[in-house]
Design a protein around this motif. Sequence first.
Motif, PDB file in Angstrom:
ATOM      1  N   ILE A  80       0.850  -1.194   0.000  1.00  0.00           N
ATOM      2  CA  ILE A  80       0.000   0.000   0.000  1.00  0.00           C
ATOM      3  C   ILE A  80       0.883   1.240   0.000  1.00  0.00           C
ATOM      4  CG2 ILE A  80      -1.845   1.247   1.169  1.00  0.00           C
ATOM      5  CD1 ILE A  80      -2.654  -1.513   0.168  1.00  0.00           C
ATOM      6  N   ASP A  81       0.800   2.035  -1.062  1.00  0.00           N
ATOM      7  CA  ASP A  81       1.585   3.268  -1.159  1.00  0.00           C
ATOM      8  C   ASP A  81       0.768   4.446  -0.630  1.00  0.00           C
ATOM      9  OD1 ASP A  81       3.812   4.758  -1.722  1.00  0.00           O
ATOM     10  OD2 ASP A  81       3.371   5.008  -3.852  1.00  0.00           O
ATOM     11  N   GLU A  82       1.472   5.499  -0.185  1.00  0.00           N
ATOM     12  CA  GLU A  82       0.816   6.669   0.415  1.00  0.00           C
ATOM     13  C   GLU A  82      -0.151   6.212   1.509  1.00  0.00           C
ATOM     14  OE1 GLU A  82       1.689   9.673  -0.278  1.00  0.00           O
ATOM     15  OE2 GLU A  82       2.673   9.555  -2.227  1.00  0.00           O
ATOM     16  N   GLN A  87      -2.638   8.218   3.892  1.00  0.00           N
ATOM     17  CA  GLN A  87      -3.908   8.765   3.423  1.00  0.00           C
ATOM     18  C   GLN A  87      -5.053   7.760   3.516  1.00  0.00           C
ATOM     19  OE1 GLN A  87      -3.729  10.916  -0.337  1.00  0.00           O
ATOM     20  NE2 GLN A  87      -1.545  11.214  -0.103  1.00  0.00           N
ATOM     21  N   VAL A  88      -4.756   6.554   3.979  1.00  0.00           N
ATOM     22  CA  VAL A  88      -5.790   5.525   4.081  1.00  0.00           C
ATOM     23  C   VAL A  88      -6.587   5.733   5.370  1.00  0.00           C
ATOM     24  CG1 VAL A  88      -6.255   3.048   4.164  1.00  0.00           C
ATOM     25  CG2 VAL A  88      -4.340   3.917   2.802  1.00  0.00           C
ATOM     26  N   SER A  89      -7.904   5.759   5.263  1.00  0.00           N
ATOM     27  CA  SER A  89      -8.746   5.969   6.440  1.00  0.00           C
ATOM     28  C   SER A  89      -8.671   4.763   7.369  1.00  0.00           C
ATOM     29  CB  SER A  89     -10.199   6.198   6.020  1.00  0.00           C
ATOM     30  OG  SER A  89     -10.770   4.999   5.517  1.00  0.00           O
ATOM     31  N   MET A 106      -8.278   0.864   6.349  1.00  0.00           N
ATOM     32  CA  MET A 106      -7.112   0.130   6.842  1.00  0.00           C
ATOM     33  C   MET A 106      -7.547  -1.150   7.546  1.00  0.00           C
ATOM     34  SD  MET A 106      -3.792   0.256   6.834  1.00  0.00           S
ATOM     35  CE  MET A 106      -3.203   1.956   6.761  1.00  0.00           C
ATOM     36  N   LEU A 107      -8.619  -1.066   8.316  1.00  0.00           N
ATOM     37  CA  LEU A 107      -9.133  -2.257   8.991  1.00  0.00           C
ATOM     38  C   LEU A 107      -9.566  -3.306   7.968  1.00  0.00           C
ATOM     39  CD1 LEU A 107      -9.964  -3.749  11.550  1.00  0.00           C
ATOM     40  CD2 LEU A 107     -12.155  -2.527  11.477  1.00  0.00           C
ATOM     41  N   LEU A 153      -1.639   4.920  10.207  1.00  0.00           N
ATOM     42  CA  LEU A 153      -0.224   4.685   9.900  1.00  0.00           C
ATOM     43  C   LEU A 153       0.662   5.243  11.005  1.00  0.00           C
ATOM     44  CD1 LEU A 153       1.918   3.681   7.855  1.00  0.00           C
ATOM     45  CD2 LEU A 153       1.956   6.010   6.941  1.00  0.00           C
ATOM     46  N   ARG A 154       0.336   6.440  11.466  1.00  0.00           N
ATOM     47  CA  ARG A 154       1.122   7.055  12.534  1.00  0.00           C
ATOM     48  C   ARG A 154       1.077   6.211  13.803  1.00  0.00           C
ATOM     49  NH1 ARG A 154      -1.299  11.416  12.343  1.00  0.00           N
ATOM     50  NH2 ARG A 154      -2.764  11.066  14.039  1.00  0.00           N
TER      51      ARG A 154
END
Length: 393
Positions: free
Chosen positions: A57-59, A62-64, A68-69, A100-101
């Motif tokens: 998964i790039d960037e 920015q994935v909600s 992501m779940l 991501l953070r």
Amino acid sequence: MQSVSIYNESGYKVIGAAIAKSAANNLAEEANIETFTIAKLLKDAKKLKLDNTILMIDEAGQVSTKDMLKLIKLTKENNSKLILVGEDKQLDAIEHAGTLRYLSQPEVIGTTRIESIRRQSEDWAKQVVVDFRDGNSEKALFELDNRGLLNICDGSKFTKQFLIEKWSQYNDNNPEKDSIMLAQRWDDVMDLNNLARQELQKIGSLSTKEVELDCTVSNKTFLQKFAIGERVRLTKNDYKLGLTNGDMGKIIDIYPLEDGSYNLNLQLYSGKSIKINSEEYCDKNGNLNLIQAYAMTVYSSQGLTIDGDSFVYYTSGMDRSNTYVACSRHKDNSHLFINKTEINELISDRNKIVHKDKAFMHVLAEKISNNERSFLATELAPNIQTKNVEIEI
């Protein structure tokens, strides 16, 4: 990418995905793998046979959280591996964000970090980007000031006019280079686009014969003027027409049809020539998925690389992440334009006893260094246990 070859040699299939189709296309080109938008991947997951697959998964910032779940569950169900590639200090997803953070924290999963910066061509410019990223904004501002790239003006109107003047001079002196203007708010983007068009029409680079069309971007609608020579950006993917959200180009012809619609011929900067119709490439309300593109929002610019200079209209709502993204799109120089009136309103009485310039720079740097990001519930409730999942970041 070397890692793709290693996985392939080990018997794994590698596929990629990103929120934006343009980012997915870039990943496909760079890594030589099949890619999808995340929306399409999640929709077509059952058809793709993801067993024994590495999902890159790039960037990923920015994935909600919800998406992501879904990706984590999809990976687990198919006994696959999820690799998240991204920058946890850039802007988060528009929806629920921060995954991501959170996952990057050493006590959760941790990361493998690549700290080197390759986009900027000069070492000092790379260091400015690092300083904005890490909250050393005062150091970054003084470096830009010493190099004549920090522009402090009185009032928003004059600041924008001065930005346009510098942008126009740069384009005249560097015809082989690209440029972009960036602002946080759509109102400011629209102002900059209008001023840019006036300047281009004045020097004859943009036709004065125009059509006005209702357009849409990011769930907003605008009345936009278009002319031959216009720099524009596509604002929605259309798989049937082969159009990608974020692609930019120039209008080379506009002509009306008998049904009242318009055909627009575009030469994309990728080299591709396309034709769009105002009543086909539109939303359900008939708003065209096209917008002027001399200026764009900071959020829209994530992932963009400009082979030239960027011109940033700073406003006080831009925190560390916004400024970091805005001041790192360029290869050559980033010009920062500040409305002094707006920042002076933030200077408290205690700062008025300090030398005015020092007080101004201190308050500006403090504002830029702030992190006004959203938090995940797990960050506010540290006792929640995190289950182990096979994710590589």
